[in-house]
Write an enzyme that holds these catalytic residues in place. Sequence first.
Site, PDB file in Angstrom:
ATOM      1  N   ASP A  21      54.356 -13.025  46.956  1.00  0.00           N
ATOM      2  CA  ASP A  21      55.249 -14.600  46.735  1.00  0.00           C
ATOM      3  C   ASP A  21      55.306 -14.934  47.988  1.00  0.00           C
ATOM      4  O   ASP A  21      56.028 -14.625  48.942  1.00  0.00           O
ATOM      5  CB  ASP A  21      56.959 -14.122  46.053  1.00  0.00           C
ATOM      6  CG  ASP A  21      57.829 -14.981  46.252  1.00  0.00           C
ATOM      7  OD1 ASP A  21      57.665 -16.285  46.304  1.00  0.00           O
ATOM      8  OD2 ASP A  21      59.125 -15.160  47.054  1.00  0.00           O
ATOM      9  N   ASN A  23      56.732 -18.073  48.326  1.00  0.00           N
ATOM     10  CA  ASN A  23      58.052 -19.695  48.847  1.00  0.00           C
ATOM     11  C   ASN A  23      60.140 -18.479  48.171  1.00  0.00           C
ATOM     12  O   ASN A  23      60.799 -19.406  48.525  1.00  0.00           O
ATOM     13  CB  ASN A  23      58.104 -20.269  47.696  1.00  0.00           C
ATOM     14  CG  ASN A  23      58.050 -20.067  46.176  1.00  0.00           C
ATOM     15  OD1 ASN A  23      58.049 -19.003  46.018  1.00  0.00           O
ATOM     16  ND2 ASN A  23      57.511 -21.205  45.353  1.00  0.00           N
ATOM     17  N   ASP A  25      61.026 -16.922  46.159  1.00  0.00           N
ATOM     18  CA  ASP A  25      62.062 -17.183  44.423  1.00  0.00           C
ATOM     19  C   ASP A  25      61.655 -15.754  43.377  1.00  0.00           C
ATOM     20  O   ASP A  25      61.581 -16.155  42.271  1.00  0.00           O
ATOM     21  CB  ASP A  25      61.066 -18.246  43.617  1.00  0.00           C
ATOM     22  CG  ASP A  25      59.138 -18.329  43.330  1.00  0.00           C
ATOM     23  OD1 ASP A  25      59.135 -17.650  43.965  1.00  0.00           O
ATOM     24  OD2 ASP A  25      58.938 -19.038  42.705  1.00  0.00           O
ATOM     25  N   ASP A  29      52.549 -15.616  43.658  1.00  0.00           N
ATOM     26  CA  ASP A  29      52.581 -16.397  43.647  1.00  0.00           C
ATOM     27  C   ASP A  29      51.066 -17.106  44.381  1.00  0.00           C
ATOM     28  O   ASP A  29      50.161 -16.658  45.091  1.00  0.00           O
ATOM     29  CB  ASP A  29      52.629 -18.757  43.998  1.00  0.00           C
ATOM     30  CG  ASP A  29      53.713 -18.576  45.590  1.00  0.00           C
ATOM     31  OD1 ASP A  29      52.996 -17.754  46.317  1.00  0.00           O
ATOM     32  OD2 ASP A  29      54.934 -18.236  45.662  1.00  0.00           O
ATOM     33  N   GLU A 261      37.660  -7.430  27.035  1.00  0.00           N
ATOM     34  CA  GLU A 261      38.545  -6.637  26.803  1.00  0.00           C
ATOM     35  C   GLU A 261      38.437  -5.168  24.851  1.00  0.00           C
ATOM     36  O   GLU A 261      38.621  -6.498  24.443  1.00  0.00           O
ATOM     37  CB  GLU A 261      39.610  -6.737  27.148  1.00  0.00           C
ATOM     38  CG  GLU A 261      41.315  -5.517  26.319  1.00  0.00           C
ATOM     39  CD  GLU A 261      42.445  -6.151  26.287  1.00  0.00           C
ATOM     40  OE1 GLU A 261      43.660  -5.390  26.640  1.00  0.00           O
ATOM     41  OE2 GLU A 261      42.732  -7.171  25.969  1.00  0.00           O
ATOM     42  N   HIS A 326      46.683  -3.617  34.760  1.00  0.00           N
ATOM     43  CA  HIS A 326      47.896  -3.845  34.157  1.00  0.00           C
ATOM     44  C   HIS A 326      48.328  -4.457  33.228  1.00  0.00           C
ATOM     45  O   HIS A 326      49.819  -3.655  32.754  1.00  0.00           O
ATOM     46  CB  HIS A 326      48.307  -6.097  33.940  1.00  0.00           C
ATOM     47  CG  HIS A 326      47.594  -6.334  33.027  1.00  0.00           C
ATOM     48  ND1 HIS A 326      45.868  -6.670  33.062  1.00  0.00           N
ATOM     49  CD2 HIS A 326      47.728  -6.502  31.895  1.00  0.00           C
ATOM     50  CE1 HIS A 326      44.712  -6.973  31.972  1.00  0.00           C
ATOM     51  NE2 HIS A 326      46.766  -7.526  31.451  1.00  0.00           N
ATOM     52  N   ASP A 327      47.880  -3.925  31.861  1.00  0.00           N
ATOM     53  CA  ASP A 327      48.569  -2.709  31.183  1.00  0.00           C
ATOM     54  C   ASP A 327      48.275  -1.228  30.977  1.00  0.00           C
ATOM     55  O   ASP A 327      49.005  -0.917  29.740  1.00  0.00           O
ATOM     56  CB  ASP A 327      47.476  -3.321  29.398  1.00  0.00           C
ATOM     57  CG  ASP A 327      47.826  -4.306  29.694  1.00  0.00           C
ATOM     58  OD1 ASP A 327      48.559  -5.085  29.489  1.00  0.00           O
ATOM     59  OD2 ASP A 327      46.466  -5.094  28.755  1.00  0.00           O
TER      60      ASP A 327
END
Length: 556
Positions: A21, A23, A25, A29, A261, A326-327
Amino acid sequence: MKKRWWHDAVVYQIYCRSFCDSNGDGIGDLPGVLQKLPILRELGVNCIWFTPIYVSPQVDNGYDIADYRDIDPAYGTLEDFRQVLETAHSMGIRIIMDMVFNHSSDQCVWFREARKSRDNPYRNYYIWHNGKPDGSEPNNWGNYFYEGKGSAWEWDETTKQYYLHYYSKHMPDLNWEYEPLRQEVYDVMKFWVEKGVDGFRLDVFTSFKKPEGFPDYPGELGVNGYAQGREQRCNVPGIHELIHGMYENVFSKYDIMTVGEASRVSSRMAPDYVRAARQELDSIYHFEICNRNPAPPTVLQYKDAQIRWAKVVENGGWLAQHLSNHDFPRQVSRFGNDKEYRIPSAKLLATLTHTLPGTPYVYQGEEIGMTNVSFDRIEDYNDQYTVGQYHALMKAGVDEAAIWQKLRPVSRDNPRTPYQWSGGENAGFTTGTPWLKVNPRYPEINLEADRSHPQSIFAYYQKLIALRRDNPAIVDGTFHMFLPEHPQVVMYLRRTARQTLLIVANFSDNSAMVERPQEVTEHQWHRILTNRDDTTPSLMRESWLPWEAEIYELEG
């Protein structure tokens, strides 16, 4: 098989929301990615796969796309993406994008138009059905997130029909039978290729084709009374024609890489998707090893799967080598030992992934041995599978302790916690409040700590990636598995006319007695890599340490 650039690739998967990140938040990003590209270059990877970074309401962390041609403001702008792309290319790193074409977001202009009226030009971009005579859903299919009451059909009051959604009701399925939708998909991919991207990962592509007639699932129903039935909804006859259409209209026209996939694809089925003569995909990744089953595969099951899938490569196809993404759970927690043997087991798993047939995929954090988490409250979880199943099981009266035992080890939030850059506040991921809690082990496990450690996992990955680049037997060599019945040891050869490598790994918490095949003992070998410094560099040892992995080269 003609050699292509992606045969030599090492792909690094970036889950942008959790990477860096810039910034404050709390959300990773693209400017954060730009800052960290030099580290990826140091690691040695030469391709990045971005999970979806398009405009999205983030019901499923970007896999619900509202605008396929723009970047979500949380991640940056198209200009930020251009900077990342150009900088990566200048470093010799290619970029592939995640494409989600089984469904869109309900906030996509296509769907917002489609639900206005039955005769809207976009109506047939989606799948609409009347209910049964009693007004109930068209069939007994359930959605995979156990959302709402669990049906895969959602009633639309404006047009008085149901629409299909395999996942959330906010993620309506696209209608691949409709030619204008297919042309729209082709145009989206061309848009990104013409911006310079180097390929695509196709999300759940085996579900594009729906079962004809949408019949009820004949098997067992779930706890909420609806059927999951993935085997009925994947690889439906006609799917190959759809993928070939993508090849013919897009893939064949550019020097790009495609990876699919491959849900419910077996090693027997795989060549029909990836052999060059089929003109469909360049490669796929399967789920025989990496999955969310209650227990990971045994060493024997792991070897059996690798033997069968190696034949796909032998017969002119290609595949991805991966143990997590990621899964799926963190690989060192699921397949290794994330406590006393975290470092050697993380290195052993990497050794196998980088030396078996196919293209290795590194999911962010693997290169420092990041682990699973065990959050205490359902409110701390973001993953739709975890949250949906938790509430469905609670409603069904299942004991909460049993629910946590089932869900925690396989939650998709395990790999999605923020990247651990340092031992500082929020693991150096953000100066704000992270969108998902940081793994509490971050003071111990982080990039800074790992790189200063004499047994650095990051440094070991660098060696593996360099070894793969410099030793043709790893990419181009034949494959032969020794000791297929040994319950602890994985041993195999990679061989070309000019080079033979032997990989030996004790895939367990206990010392292993290793029988040496005659083909090994009758030759001289020298060790070129080990994941432990407390061993003798000799194949003649009878006992191998827990989680010991070594690579030897044939002399002469």
